[in-house]
Design an enzyme around this catalytic site. Sequence first.
Site, short mmCIF file in Angstrom:
data_model
loop_
_atom_site.label_atom_id
_atom_site.label_comp_id
_atom_site.label_asym_id
_atom_site.label_seq_id
_atom_site.Cartn_x
_atom_site.Cartn_y
_atom_site.Cartn_z
N SER A 161 0.83 -1.20 0.00
CA SER A 161 0.00 0.00 0.00
C SER A 161 0.87 1.25 0.00
O SER A 161 2.06 1.19 0.28
CB SER A 161 -0.91 0.02 1.24
OG SER A 161 -1.69 -1.15 1.33
N SER A 177 -3.74 -3.77 -2.74
CA SER A 177 -3.01 -2.57 -2.35
C SER A 177 -3.97 -1.50 -1.83
O SER A 177 -5.01 -1.24 -2.45
CB SER A 177 -2.22 -2.02 -3.55
OG SER A 177 -1.32 -1.01 -3.15
N ASP A 217 -4.30 2.26 -1.43
CA ASP A 217 -3.65 3.47 -1.94
C ASP A 217 -4.54 4.67 -1.67
O ASP A 217 -5.47 4.96 -2.43
CB ASP A 217 -3.38 3.32 -3.43
CG ASP A 217 -2.66 2.01 -3.75
OD1 ASP A 217 -1.54 1.83 -3.27
OD2 ASP A 217 -3.24 1.17 -4.46
#
Length: 354
Positions: A233, A271, A273
């Site tokens: 991340s 991930s 983000d």
Amino acid sequence: MRARDHGVIVGSGTPGPHNAITDVPGVRVGHTTLISGEGPRVVGSGPVRTGVTVVLPHEGSAFDEPVYAGLHWLNGNGEITGMAFLREYGILGSPIGLTNTGSVGVVRDALVEIEVGALRKGAVSWSLPVVGETWDGSLNDIDGQHVTAAHVREAYARASGGPVEEGSVGGGTGMICHGFKGGVGTASRVVDGYTVGVLVQANHGRRDRLTVNGVNVGRWLPASPAPYEGAGSIIGIVATDAPLLPHQCRRLAQRAGLGVARTGGAGENSSGDGFLCFATGNRNLPANALDADPPRTYQVTVLADEHIDPLFYAVIEATEEAIVNVLVTAETMTGADGLTIPGLDGAVLANLLT
């Protein structure tokens, strides 16, 4: 040494004096870094490779003087506390904490404790602190939850302007980025009389996708020993002294994702983000307190949307450079179970770009 020290110049914009988020007047950053132990992972004992970073939006009290802010998620496999309030009201009314996934709660609670400790006698607090996270469980005994309230208070007390320590520090201590040692990085740009600064906690990306200045350098570098490539991340904090409204802050936060993309990040399925932007160009917002007596109306200054593009470009470039700064400042680290993640040699990177 940072990217520019190796001759790696990202983009064409002009950095501020420190090329850091602290170039935005009043913004301060503090870290507490926890490194101890080696060998096999023993939950609760270590090895410990983690920490906490605190970002203060201006020189006053973030609890008493809110600023306009906006949030954007590129991919939502992550957490930033206080999101619902921030989206609803468009203001940031606390410091920003960055840490590992397992320590979000203790950092949030410690920020509440700091606010309560600063209250005038008889006042009643109300707070939803903003805390973002990335997962450092490959190098760190994350389930041991080694970050304590004392570490948060220490980072808060250490927060200062000027140069920002980068690499394996604070919340970024145990992070991995594009298969290299990750962590905290920052950069800034000055455009049209305003400053835009970005700070990232980078724990994302795949080695073969790493791109700098449009060159896919990752394909020429050795294979990564890191597990779970592409499953990490990145949290990005954007700050500016431009007079922006919340919707404009959200638009700047969104452009941080383009800076991630320029380095090869793709917001993969696993991930998280997330990007937050706050703007200090209006410092007269009513305090967010239960016993506040706000004016019925107040005036703000607003940058016209027709003039916002240079700020977009600044966010994109500063985000890209902040990520590159992470990679070249974070040194090789051995963590839990003997896993060793190499740092990226800035001289090697510069050579690949020539």
